[in-house]
Design a protein around this motif. Structure first.
Motif, PDB file in Angstrom:
ATOM      1  N   ASP A   1       0.851  -1.195   0.000  1.00 12.62           N
ATOM      2  CA  ASP A   1       0.000   0.000   0.000  1.00 12.62           C
ATOM      3  C   ASP A   1       0.882   1.238   0.000  1.00 12.62           C
ATOM      4  OD1 ASP A   1      -2.551  -1.335   0.225  1.00 12.62           O
ATOM      5  OD2 ASP A   1      -2.016  -1.780   2.303  1.00 12.62           O
ATOM      6  N   ALA A   2       0.493   2.206  -0.816  1.00 12.33           N
ATOM      7  CA  ALA A   2       1.252   3.462  -0.882  1.00 12.33           C
ATOM      8  C   ALA A   2       0.289   4.629  -1.043  1.00 12.33           C
ATOM      9  CB  ALA A   2       2.242   3.435  -2.040  1.00 12.33           C
ATOM     10  N   LEU A   3       0.652   5.759  -0.439  1.00 11.12           N
ATOM     11  CA  LEU A   3      -0.165   6.973  -0.520  1.00 11.12           C
ATOM     12  C   LEU A   3       0.761   8.181  -0.596  1.00 11.12           C
ATOM     13  CD1 LEU A   3      -2.835   8.613  -0.221  1.00 11.12           C
ATOM     14  CD2 LEU A   3      -2.473   8.486   2.264  1.00 11.12           C
ATOM     15  N   TYR A   4       0.390   9.112  -1.485  1.00 16.34           N
ATOM     16  CA  TYR A   4       1.176  10.338  -1.610  1.00 16.34           C
ATOM     17  C   TYR A   4       0.247  11.461  -2.044  1.00 16.34           C
ATOM     18  CZ  TYR A   4       4.625  13.700  -3.338  1.00 16.34           C
ATOM     19  OH  TYR A   4       5.370  14.829  -3.564  1.00 16.34           O
TER      20      TYR A   4
ATOM     21  N   GLY B   1       9.563  -4.711  -0.840  1.00  7.30           N
ATOM     22  CA  GLY B   1       9.073  -3.437  -0.318  1.00  7.30           C
ATOM     23  C   GLY B   1       9.778  -2.250  -0.942  1.00  7.30           C
ATOM     24  N   ASP B   2      11.097  -2.302  -1.035  1.00  6.92           N
ATOM     25  CA  ASP B   2      11.859  -1.193  -1.621  1.00  6.92           C
ATOM     26  C   ASP B   2      11.552  -1.023  -3.107  1.00  6.92           C
ATOM     27  OD1 ASP B   2      12.985  -0.742   0.833  1.00  6.92           O
ATOM     28  OD2 ASP B   2      14.925  -1.647   0.345  1.00  6.92           O
ATOM     29  N   ASP B   3      11.427  -2.142  -3.829  1.00  6.08           N
ATOM     30  CA  ASP B   3      11.178  -2.053  -5.268  1.00  6.08           C
ATOM     31  C   ASP B   3       9.783  -1.519  -5.565  1.00  6.08           C
ATOM     32  OD1 ASP B   3      13.694  -2.972  -5.682  1.00  6.08           O
ATOM     33  OD2 ASP B   3      13.128  -4.957  -6.385  1.00  6.08           O
ATOM     34  N   ALA B   4       8.786  -1.981  -4.812  1.00  2.00           N
ATOM     35  CA  ALA B   4       7.426  -1.482  -5.015  1.00  2.00           C
ATOM     36  C   ALA B   4       7.353   0.016  -4.695  1.00  2.00           C
ATOM     37  CB  ALA B   4       6.446  -2.270  -4.151  1.00  2.00           C
ATOM     38  N   LYS B   5       8.048   0.434  -3.650  1.00  2.00           N
ATOM     39  CA  LYS B   5       8.097   1.856  -3.309  1.00  2.00           C
ATOM     40  C   LYS B   5       8.732   2.661  -4.435  1.00  2.00           C
ATOM     41  CE  LYS B   5      10.127   5.043   0.083  1.00  2.00           C
ATOM     42  NZ  LYS B   5      10.937   5.150   1.330  1.00  2.00           N
ATOM     43  N   ASN B   6       9.808   2.136  -5.016  1.00  4.03           N
ATOM     44  CA  ASN B   6      10.481   2.848  -6.101  1.00  4.03           C
ATOM     45  C   ASN B   6       9.595   2.944  -7.338  1.00  4.03           C
ATOM     46  OD1 ASN B   6      12.678   2.340  -8.654  1.00  4.03           O
ATOM     47  ND2 ASN B   6      13.012   4.074  -7.296  1.00  4.03           N
ATOM     48  N   VAL B   7       8.846   1.878  -7.645  1.00  3.25           N
ATOM     49  CA  VAL B   7       7.916   1.927  -8.779  1.00  3.25           C
ATOM     50  C   VAL B   7       6.872   3.022  -8.554  1.00  3.25           C
ATOM     51  CG1 VAL B   7       6.120   0.662 -10.012  1.00  3.25           C
ATOM     52  CG2 VAL B   7       8.238  -0.492  -9.418  1.00  3.25           C
ATOM     53  N   PHE B   8       6.331   3.071  -7.344  1.00  3.46           N
ATOM     54  CA  PHE B   8       5.314   4.077  -7.014  1.00  3.46           C
ATOM     55  C   PHE B   8       5.893   5.488  -7.099  1.00  3.46           C
ATOM     56  CE2 PHE B   8       3.136   6.821  -3.987  1.00  3.46           C
ATOM     57  CZ  PHE B   8       1.804   6.632  -4.325  1.00  3.46           C
ATOM     58  N   GLN B   9       7.057   5.694  -6.481  1.00  2.00           N
ATOM     59  CA  GLN B   9       7.652   7.032  -6.468  1.00  2.00           C
ATOM     60  C   GLN B   9       8.052   7.487  -7.866  1.00  2.00           C
ATOM     61  OE1 GLN B   9      10.773   6.435  -3.502  1.00  2.00           O
ATOM     62  NE2 GLN B   9       9.582   7.623  -2.022  1.00  2.00           N
ATOM     63  N   ALA B  10       8.521   6.558  -8.696  1.00  6.46           N
ATOM     64  CA  ALA B  10       8.911   6.937 -10.056  1.00  6.46           C
ATOM     65  C   ALA B  10       7.698   7.408 -10.856  1.00  6.46           C
ATOM     66  CB  ALA B  10       9.578   5.752 -10.750  1.00  6.46           C
ATOM     67  N   ARG B  11       6.539   6.872 -10.558  1.00  6.86           N
ATOM     68  CA  ARG B  11       5.340   7.243 -11.316  1.00  6.86           C
ATOM     69  C   ARG B  11       4.657   8.485 -10.764  1.00  6.86           C
ATOM     70  NH1 ARG B  11       0.267   3.385 -13.203  1.00  6.86           N
ATOM     71  NH2 ARG B  11      -0.935   5.065 -14.164  1.00  6.86           N
ATOM     72  N   TYR B  12       4.567   8.602  -9.437  1.00  2.58           N
ATOM     73  CA  TYR B  12       3.746   9.655  -8.845  1.00  2.58           C
ATOM     74  C   TYR B  12       4.532  10.769  -8.163  1.00  2.58           C
ATOM     75  CZ  TYR B  12      -0.028   6.288  -9.532  1.00  2.58           C
ATOM     76  OH  TYR B  12      -0.928   5.412 -10.084  1.00  2.58           O
TER      77      TYR B  12
ATOM     78  N   ILE C   1      -2.527  -7.775  -8.772  1.00  3.99           N
ATOM     79  CA  ILE C   1      -3.860  -7.174  -8.826  1.00  3.99           C
ATOM     80  C   ILE C   1      -3.709  -5.754  -8.292  1.00  3.99           C
ATOM     81  CG2 ILE C   1      -6.216  -7.278  -7.949  1.00  3.99           C
ATOM     82  CD1 ILE C   1      -5.829 -10.301  -7.631  1.00  3.99           C
ATOM     83  N   LEU C   2      -4.090  -4.761  -9.103  1.00  4.12           N
ATOM     84  CA  LEU C   2      -3.841  -3.361  -8.749  1.00  4.12           C
ATOM     85  C   LEU C   2      -5.144  -2.601  -8.506  1.00  4.12           C
ATOM     86  CD1 LEU C   2      -1.054  -2.408 -11.322  1.00  4.12           C
ATOM     87  CD2 LEU C   2      -0.761  -2.929  -8.895  1.00  4.12           C
ATOM     88  N   ARG C   3      -5.115  -1.787  -7.471  1.00  5.31           N
ATOM     89  CA  ARG C   3      -6.159  -0.780  -7.253  1.00  5.31           C
ATOM     90  C   ARG C   3      -5.441   0.558  -7.159  1.00  5.31           C
ATOM     91  NH1 ARG C   3      -7.754  -4.407  -3.291  1.00  5.31           N
ATOM     92  NH2 ARG C   3      -7.241  -2.901  -1.642  1.00  5.31           N
ATOM     93  N   GLN C   4      -5.755   1.464  -8.094  1.00  8.15           N
ATOM     94  CA  GLN C   4      -5.008   2.714  -8.181  1.00  8.15           C
ATOM     95  C   GLN C   4      -5.960   3.908  -8.186  1.00  8.15           C
ATOM     96  OE1 GLN C   4      -1.326   2.403 -10.832  1.00  8.15           O
ATOM     97  NE2 GLN C   4      -2.670   0.943 -11.848  1.00  8.15           N
ATOM     98  N   THR C   5      -5.545   4.946  -7.502  1.00  5.03           N
ATOM     99  CA  THR C   5      -6.280   6.211  -7.487  1.00  5.03           C
ATOM    100  C   THR C   5      -5.289   7.328  -7.775  1.00  5.03           C
ATOM    101  OG1 THR C   5      -7.843   5.399  -5.825  1.00  5.03           O
ATOM    102  CG2 THR C   5      -7.720   7.776  -6.129  1.00  5.03           C
ATOM    103  N   ASP C   6      -5.640   8.180  -8.718  1.00  6.65           N
ATOM    104  CA  ASP C   6      -4.806   9.335  -9.034  1.00  6.65           C
ATOM    105  C   ASP C   6      -5.739  10.458  -9.475  1.00  6.65           C
ATOM    106  OD1 ASP C   6      -2.485  10.823  -9.377  1.00  6.65           O
ATOM    107  OD2 ASP C   6      -2.345  10.284 -11.495  1.00  6.65           O
ATOM    108  N   GLU C   7      -6.099  11.330  -8.531  1.00  3.06           N
ATOM    109  CA  GLU C   7      -7.119  12.342  -8.818  1.00  3.06           C
ATOM    110  C   GLU C   7      -6.838  13.609  -8.026  1.00  3.06           C
ATOM    111  OE1 GLU C   7     -10.658  10.392  -7.580  1.00  3.06           O
ATOM    112  OE2 GLU C   7     -10.243  10.631  -5.431  1.00  3.06           O
ATOM    113  N   GLU C   8      -7.440  14.693  -8.497  1.00  2.00           N
ATOM    114  CA  GLU C   8      -7.334  15.964  -7.791  1.00  2.00           C
ATOM    115  C   GLU C   8      -8.527  16.125  -6.849  1.00  2.00           C
ATOM    116  OE1 GLU C   8      -6.783  19.265 -10.367  1.00  2.00           O
ATOM    117  OE2 GLU C   8      -4.794  18.612 -11.045  1.00  2.00           O
TER     118      GLU C   8
ATOM    119  N   HIS D   1      -4.163  13.486  -5.157  1.00  2.00           N
ATOM    120  CA  HIS D   1      -4.157  12.327  -4.255  1.00  2.00           C
ATOM    121  C   HIS D   1      -3.831  11.077  -5.064  1.00  2.00           C
ATOM    122  CE1 HIS D   1      -5.578   9.808  -0.866  1.00  2.00           C
ATOM    123  NE2 HIS D   1      -6.056   9.024  -1.812  1.00  2.00           N
ATOM    124  N   SER D   2      -2.706  10.426  -4.745  1.00  2.00           N
ATOM    125  CA  SER D   2      -2.259   9.221  -5.463  1.00  2.00           C
ATOM    126  C   SER D   2      -2.132   8.074  -4.463  1.00  2.00           C
ATOM    127  CB  SER D   2      -0.910   9.450  -6.151  1.00  2.00           C
ATOM    128  OG  SER D   2      -0.977  10.562  -7.029  1.00  2.00           O
ATOM    129  N   ALA D   3      -2.782   6.959  -4.775  1.00  4.29           N
ATOM    130  CA  ALA D   3      -2.733   5.797  -3.892  1.00  4.29           C
ATOM    131  C   ALA D   3      -2.741   4.528  -4.732  1.00  4.29           C
ATOM    132  CB  ALA D   3      -3.918   5.800  -2.930  1.00  4.29           C
TER     133      ALA D   3
END
Length: 241
Positions: A74-77, A113-124, A181-188, A219-221
């Motif tokens: 799970d990631a949130l930014y 954990g580190d790789d998934a975090k890096n994928v998320f940070q690289a995108r968002y 399996i992905l659940r993604q949110t990227d909205e203002e 909001h990106s999650a």
């Protein structure tokens, strides 16, 4: 003349010839049997070596599959993109890996954990993407050592290529793959709040003024879950194809 005829009719040397022929025949048969036995022994040894390599690689793949299945990230930014500046009203970034025993395979837990975090940070978050790969060895008593080559792609998909070490005479390459399996949110979103200010009017009476504020937040999650690993014989490149 009689002595010559007697020598011609004599059979005293025939038994020696027959014995030599029989000896050569036995020698030939023995050589064929030894050659066949030697070839069969080599074939049995090769089959045993191949089976041992297969079971070692398969066991390692099943161990890793069982450890990874059920893991989620799970990631949130949040980032302000407009309105009034109020950093304290942004959600704190967080990155959490769940569902894996960190004490069982600590290096794998940290790696995912580190790789998934890096994928998320690289995108968002605009963080530079890093190469997400690693190599390690799995060892079990009385079994060949197995090399594992791990990689996570930009969609959180994982591939683990397994085989016996390069120095081992027999190989049985396999690939363990996980499609997340992905659940993604990227909205203002609009964040609103009010503040009050104390003052006085023209007559000197106390007045409370309510001030309305707004800011726009991106909001990106993401929740990535790895629930079903697939083991295939062959190299990872073949599995991807």
């Amino acid at each position: 003349m009689r002595n010559l005829r007697r020598k011609l009719k004599s059979e005293s040397g025939a038994s020696i010839v027959i014995a030599l022929i029989f000896f050569l025949l036995c020698l030939t048969v023995g050589a064929v049997v030894l050659t066949a036995a030697s070839a069969n022994a080599g074939r049995v040894k090769r089959i045993e070596g191949e089976q041992q390599a297969y079971f070692a690689v398969r066991s390692a793949a099943e161990l890793l599959r069982d450890e990874i299945e059920g893991v989620s990230f799970d990631a949130l930014y949040e980032k302000q993109v407009g309105g009034e500046n109020a950093p304290g009203r942004l959600a704190q970034p967080h990155y959490t890996l769940k569902g894996m025993d960190a004490e069982q395979l600590p290096s794998l837990f940290t790696l995912i954990g580190d790789d998934a975090k890096n994928v998320f940070q690289a995108r968002y978050e605009g963080v530079s993407a890093e190469e997400r790969s690693a190599i390690w060895t799995v060892a079990a008593p009385d079994m060949p050592r197995v090399t594992v080559k791990y990689q996570m792609d930009e969609t959180y998909g994982m591939t683990l290529a397994l085989d016996t070490e390069d120095t081992h005479p027999y190989h049985s390459p396999m690939a363990l793959t996980f499609a997340p399996i992905l659940r993604q949110t990227d909205e203002e979103r609009t964040v609103s709040w009010t503040t009050t200010s104390q003052g006085t009017d023209e007559a000197g009476n106390p007045v409370t003024e309510t001030i309305h504020h707004e800011m726009t937040v991106r909001h990106s999650a993401v929740t990535a879950s790895w629930t079903a690993g697939e083991i295939r014989k062959g190299r990872a490149d073949d599995a991807e194809a």
